[in-house]
Scaffold this motif. Structure first.
Motif, short mmCIF file in Angstrom:
data_model
loop_
_atom_site.label_atom_id
_atom_site.label_comp_id
_atom_site.label_asym_id
_atom_site.label_seq_id
_atom_site.Cartn_x
_atom_site.Cartn_y
_atom_site.Cartn_z
N UNK A 60 41.72 39.34 42.81
CA UNK A 60 42.82 39.55 41.87
C UNK A 60 42.45 39.41 40.40
N UNK A 61 41.28 38.88 40.10
CA UNK A 61 40.93 38.62 38.71
C UNK A 61 39.92 39.64 38.19
N UNK A 62 40.15 40.08 36.97
CA UNK A 62 39.26 41.05 36.32
C UNK A 62 38.06 40.39 35.65
N UNK A 63 38.21 39.10 35.33
CA UNK A 63 37.14 38.35 34.68
C UNK A 63 37.08 36.95 35.28
N UNK A 64 35.87 36.53 35.60
CA UNK A 64 35.68 35.16 36.05
C UNK A 64 34.19 34.82 36.08
N UNK A 65 33.95 33.51 35.97
CA UNK A 65 32.65 32.94 36.30
C UNK A 65 32.95 31.92 37.38
N UNK A 66 32.38 32.11 38.54
CA UNK A 66 32.66 31.23 39.67
C UNK A 66 31.36 30.56 40.10
#
Length: 169
Positions: A60-66
């Protein structure tokens, strides 16, 4: 453009620190998987629920650092990420990392996770055995994937940070 980054590696490799650094410099929100899988007293939550939360986040997210190496969702994170960074450090470097973290965070909570540091005999054994138990499994998932960068020491991490920071300008 790199908007979705997954960071994996053993305990003490600097996943959370790298996530924090890249999150600030690239203006990308950070998700610490440990928060989804573990309580603040280091007890595991329901794995199926945690896996579903991770899958929901990356879908669901367009941007992330996981950051986090839980292998149950590793294939999915690799597939959805623009870049996966594997901090494949030696067991000695992992031990140095957890000891340095413990000394640096003595009697305080880890900023990113809000947890007390632990350095139990069980955890030290887990760190020592991480590569022998997890490395082959990780490599079988990431093999020949051009989205995955494998870094073997902290100097290589610094080089990658400079490259990503330059590209973001």
């Amino acid at each position: 453009m790199i908007n979705k980054i997954s960071i994996i590696g053993g305990p003490g490799s600097g996943k959370s620190t790298l996530a924090e650094d890249l999150g600030k410099s690239l203006s990308i929100p950070i998700i610490h998987i440990d928060k989804l899988y573990e309580n603040s007293n280091w007890k595991y939550k329901n794995r199926k629920d945690a896996n579903n939360k991770v899958l929901d986040i990356i879908s669901k997210n367009e941007k992330y650092i996981i950051d986090g190496t839980y292998t149950e969702t590793l294939k999915d994170r690799l597939e959805k990420s623009d870049l996966m960074i594997y901090l494949d450090f030696s067991s000695i470097d992992l031990l140095k990392g957890i000891i340095k973290r413990r000394i640096g965070n003595r009697n305080v909570y880890r900023n990113q996770l809000g947890w007390n540091e632990r350095l139990s005999p069980e955890f030290i054994k887990y760190v020592i055995n991480f590569n022998s138990k997890k490395r082959e499994q990780i490599y079988s998932i990431i093999k020949e994937n051009r989205k995955c960068v494998i870094l073997r020491n902290r100097k290589e991490v610094e080089v990658l940070k400079k490259i990503l920071n330059t590209q973001s300008r």
